[in-house]
Design a protein around this motif. Sequence first.
Motif, PDB file in Angstrom:
ATOM      1  N   MET A   1       0.839  -1.205   0.000  1.00 16.30           N
ATOM      2  CA  MET A   1       0.000   0.000   0.000  1.00 16.30           C
ATOM      3  C   MET A   1       0.873   1.253   0.000  1.00 16.30           C
ATOM      4  N   ARG A   2       1.890   1.252   0.864  1.00 18.23           N
ATOM      5  CA  ARG A   2       2.781   2.421   0.976  1.00 18.23           C
ATOM      6  C   ARG A   2       3.593   2.620  -0.303  1.00 18.23           C
ATOM      7  N   TYR A   3       4.045   1.517  -0.875  1.00 18.95           N
ATOM      8  CA  TYR A   3       4.857   1.578  -2.095  1.00 18.95           C
ATOM      9  C   TYR A   3       4.137   2.375  -3.181  1.00 18.95           C
ATOM     10  N   SER A   4       2.879   2.062  -3.376  1.00 18.69           N
ATOM     11  CA  SER A   4       2.135   2.751  -4.433  1.00 18.69           C
ATOM     12  C   SER A   4       1.651   4.124  -3.997  1.00 18.69           C
ATOM     13  N   LEU A   5       1.237   4.230  -2.755  1.00 20.08           N
ATOM     14  CA  LEU A   5       0.651   5.489  -2.269  1.00 20.08           C
ATOM     15  C   LEU A   5       1.703   6.587  -2.126  1.00 20.08           C
ATOM     16  N   LEU A   6       2.910   6.194  -1.729  1.00 24.73           N
ATOM     17  CA  LEU A   6       3.955   7.190  -1.455  1.00 24.73           C
ATOM     18  C   LEU A   6       4.959   7.291  -2.590  1.00 24.73           C
ATOM     19  N   ALA A   7       4.574   6.784  -3.779  1.00 27.35           N
ATOM     20  CA  ALA A   7       5.515   6.757  -4.906  1.00 27.35           C
ATOM     21  C   ALA A   7       5.725   8.132  -5.532  1.00 27.35           C
ATOM     22  N   GLY A   8       5.121   9.138  -4.972  1.00 33.00           N
ATOM     23  CA  GLY A   8       5.282  10.474  -5.550  1.00 33.00           C
ATOM     24  C   GLY A   8       4.036  10.870  -6.301  1.00 33.00           C
ATOM     25  N   GLY A   9       4.204  11.638  -7.339  1.00 34.78           N
ATOM     26  CA  GLY A   9       3.027  12.171  -8.002  1.00 34.78           C
ATOM     27  C   GLY A   9       2.790  13.581  -7.504  1.00 34.78           C
ATOM     28  N   LYS A  10       1.991  14.322  -8.264  1.00 36.53           N
ATOM     29  CA  LYS A  10       1.863  15.744  -7.972  1.00 36.53           C
ATOM     30  C   LYS A  10       0.761  16.041  -6.970  1.00 36.53           C
TER      31      LYS A  10
ATOM     32  N   THR B   1      -4.850   6.016  -6.210  1.00 38.81           N
ATOM     33  CA  THR B   1      -3.777   5.012  -6.203  1.00 38.81           C
ATOM     34  C   THR B   1      -4.335   3.612  -6.418  1.00 38.81           C
ATOM     35  N   MET B   2      -5.429   3.324  -5.720  1.00 39.27           N
ATOM     36  CA  MET B   2      -6.052   2.005  -5.846  1.00 39.27           C
ATOM     37  C   MET B   2      -6.466   1.738  -7.285  1.00 39.27           C
ATOM     38  N   SER B   3      -7.025   2.744  -7.945  1.00 42.63           N
ATOM     39  CA  SER B   3      -7.492   2.515  -9.320  1.00 42.63           C
ATOM     40  C   SER B   3      -6.300   2.322 -10.259  1.00 42.63           C
ATOM     41  N   LEU B   4      -5.183   2.995  -9.971  1.00 41.09           N
ATOM     42  CA  LEU B   4      -3.981   2.780 -10.792  1.00 41.09           C
ATOM     43  C   LEU B   4      -3.446   1.364 -10.595  1.00 41.09           C
ATOM     44  N   ILE B   5      -3.409   0.902  -9.349  1.00 44.91           N
ATOM     45  CA  ILE B   5      -2.891  -0.449  -9.061  1.00 44.91           C
ATOM     46  C   ILE B   5      -3.716  -1.497  -9.818  1.00 44.91           C
ATOM     47  N   HIS B   6      -5.037  -1.392  -9.710  1.00 45.54           N
ATOM     48  CA  HIS B   6      -5.887  -2.387 -10.374  1.00 45.54           C
ATOM     49  C   HIS B   6      -5.861  -2.230 -11.898  1.00 45.54           C
TER      50      HIS B   6
ATOM     51  N   LEU C   1      -5.090  -7.101  -3.347  1.00 45.68           N
ATOM     52  CA  LEU C   1      -5.453  -6.847  -1.948  1.00 45.68           C
ATOM     53  C   LEU C   1      -5.059  -5.444  -1.486  1.00 45.68           C
ATOM     54  N   ALA C   2      -3.891  -4.972  -1.916  1.00 49.25           N
ATOM     55  CA  ALA C   2      -3.468  -3.619  -1.527  1.00 49.25           C
ATOM     56  C   ALA C   2      -4.457  -2.594  -2.088  1.00 49.25           C
ATOM     57  N   GLY C   3      -4.937  -2.835  -3.314  1.00 48.48           N
ATOM     58  CA  GLY C   3      -5.948  -1.949  -3.889  1.00 48.48           C
ATOM     59  C   GLY C   3      -7.231  -1.980  -3.076  1.00 48.48           C
ATOM     60  N   ASP C   4      -7.692  -3.171  -2.776  1.00 50.05           N
ATOM     61  CA  ASP C   4      -8.913  -3.297  -1.966  1.00 50.05           C
ATOM     62  C   ASP C   4      -8.747  -2.609  -0.615  1.00 50.05           C
ATOM     63  N   ALA C   5      -7.570  -2.785  -0.027  1.00 51.49           N
ATOM     64  CA  ALA C   5      -7.323  -2.213   1.297  1.00 51.49           C
ATOM     65  C   ALA C   5      -7.268  -0.684   1.232  1.00 51.49           C
ATOM     66  N   LEU C   6      -6.707  -0.137   0.147  1.00 53.09           N
ATOM     67  CA  LEU C   6      -6.677   1.324   0.008  1.00 53.09           C
ATOM     68  C   LEU C   6      -8.076   1.887  -0.204  1.00 53.09           C
ATOM     69  N   LEU C   7      -8.899   1.155  -0.942  1.00 54.42           N
ATOM     70  CA  LEU C   7     -10.290   1.568  -1.136  1.00 54.42           C
ATOM     71  C   LEU C   7     -11.004   1.618   0.212  1.00 54.42           C
TER      72      LEU C   7
END
Lengths: 310, 318
Positions: free
Chosen positions: A44-53, A86-91, A120-126
């Motif tokens: 979850m952190r890997y995708s959520l904290l990967a940066g972005g504007k 983030t969740m929608s990008l992961i899925h 699961l990380a996507g589901d958990a972020l949702l």
Amino acid sequence: GKEAAALATEFDFKGYMLSKAAAVNRALDLAVPLVEPRRIHEAMRYSLLAGGKRVRPVLCIAACELAGGHESLGMPPALAVEMIHTMSLIHDDLPCMDDDDLRRGQPTCHRAFGEPLAVLAGDALLALAFRTLSNPQSYPSSLSVPPSRIVRAVAELARCVGSEGLVAGQVVDIESTGRAEPVPIERLEYIHLHKTAALLEASVVIGAIIGGGSDPQVERLRRYAQCIGLLFQVVDDILDVTKSSQELGKTAGKDLASDKTTYPKLMGLEKSREFAEELNRDAKQQLEDFDREKAAPLVHLANYIAYRQK
Amino acid sequence: ASSPPPAFDLRHYWTSFISEIDARLDAAVPVRYPSRVHEAMRYSVLSGGAKRAPSVMCVAACELVGGRERRDAAFPTACALEMVHAASLVHDDLPCMDAASLRRGRPSTHALYGVDMAILAGDALFPLAYEHVTSATPLALVSEHAVVQVLAEIARTVGSTGMAAGQFLDLEGGSSSESQVLDVLGRKFGEMAECSAACGGLLGGADDEEVGMLRRYGRAVGVLYQLVDDILMEEKEGVGSNGRSMGKMRSNASVVDVVGMDRALEIVEGLREKAKNHLQGFEEKYGERVLPLYSFVDYAVDRGFVIQEAIPASIAKV
């Protein structure tokens, strides 16, 4: 025109974006602690904290402040929309969907953690998005948020991301890809309004609701958000044909290669640029009834989306 | 704790409840544009044979503290629990997860609609659940404060420390101790039952202490039910009661494999007693209204009747 230009010089947009994005990043970091089971929280952190504007959360906070709320009040909804983004990008990146290996120049979640964890990380972020938005403890203890605002914001967010919002856009996108006949413009607009604009709309609208905006204010901001949502996609399509992969940090020209319908393909590059200008004007028109100084961030956010280079 | 007198007819209570909740779910998940994802969502939620355990627990807990006249307060949340439950199952069944092509004796959602639609159907059922709670809960019966508590409770339950964690730990395997397998069962199944009972309580107007008791009661019943399922499966060495394909147990971490049959039966008795103990306070306060909740405990262990549709013989033999 002139007044807006004058304001542009007075308002330090770059500084505004940087400070808000930094505040959002700090809050995101705290919102997903590395508790057991560690691996799922790492993903979850890997995708959520990967940066972005952090465009969506900044929009959310700006709308909250415009509606009269403090930044700290806008933070829980801001985190919620970034988690859902983030969740929608992961899925979306999964092999059974777009099958992407790279995202923001890094391996996608399923490449780094495997498919099951990416699902699961996507589901958990949702889930965490809705928990953050609905849990009264997410909000500063000094400001009590009326439960009616939270209920309204949850309803709004759920509608914008569900089977008639974000998911609807993805479904119609999947159904329109790889077809022999070209995608009609109405359908293309449906896809973008749902896939991209819906979450931008939710960002602005739930920020305004939690901030205490009146119904007419919330609706004006909704129209503003719908304009910049479509604007976002038109500019994305333009950049895809005019920039290299390295400049974009993702595979450029992919839309052309995969026969995806884009605005430049449908109406030509010049007409696409004119359309973008028109949307930017319409968006700003919705802000005219608000206090000019307070509306400056949203005016500049529209410009930012219109004139970004990646 | 004493067993309830046999006056309460759980079978009738539960079967009539199923037709009621199914009718409400049917209305709550309509087919709209784009139709394919809505059809996949409906299939996942309404494809027959579901026992509706989360929702019956929710409504029964609401009736316990709020009385039968308050039960309409719980139905939107009961539907929402079925939606998030179905969404989790759809994602759990995916080829990259448990790779289950059957669910309750029918093709799983991805087998019928494709993996992409199954992911999106799940992704859409979660928000639909929250939306349904906000739009359908009667505010004449429930405060907005309670609605907010319910929303946060559901979101916590399905999240990274609850059901998603359970599925992850189960997939990862390697549970070799009693506490590890019970942890997986607790997260995969106890969480949902706990959430169902707690939400029912909140919607029925329970105070904090009562919600706490319902929470612990629900968790014990959820784990108990699943543990007994594991034991029955071990005894039958066949298809589980959910009709899934052989070779893939519902849970990769079978308690019986880890602790042995004797210990498993001991744990069952312990949980049965624990669950009933949590109800004692309610019995003093609400009298006979507690009977449905007692009967859930006994049903979880004794399975005096079959609550779901029969598994077609052609599948049972596979």
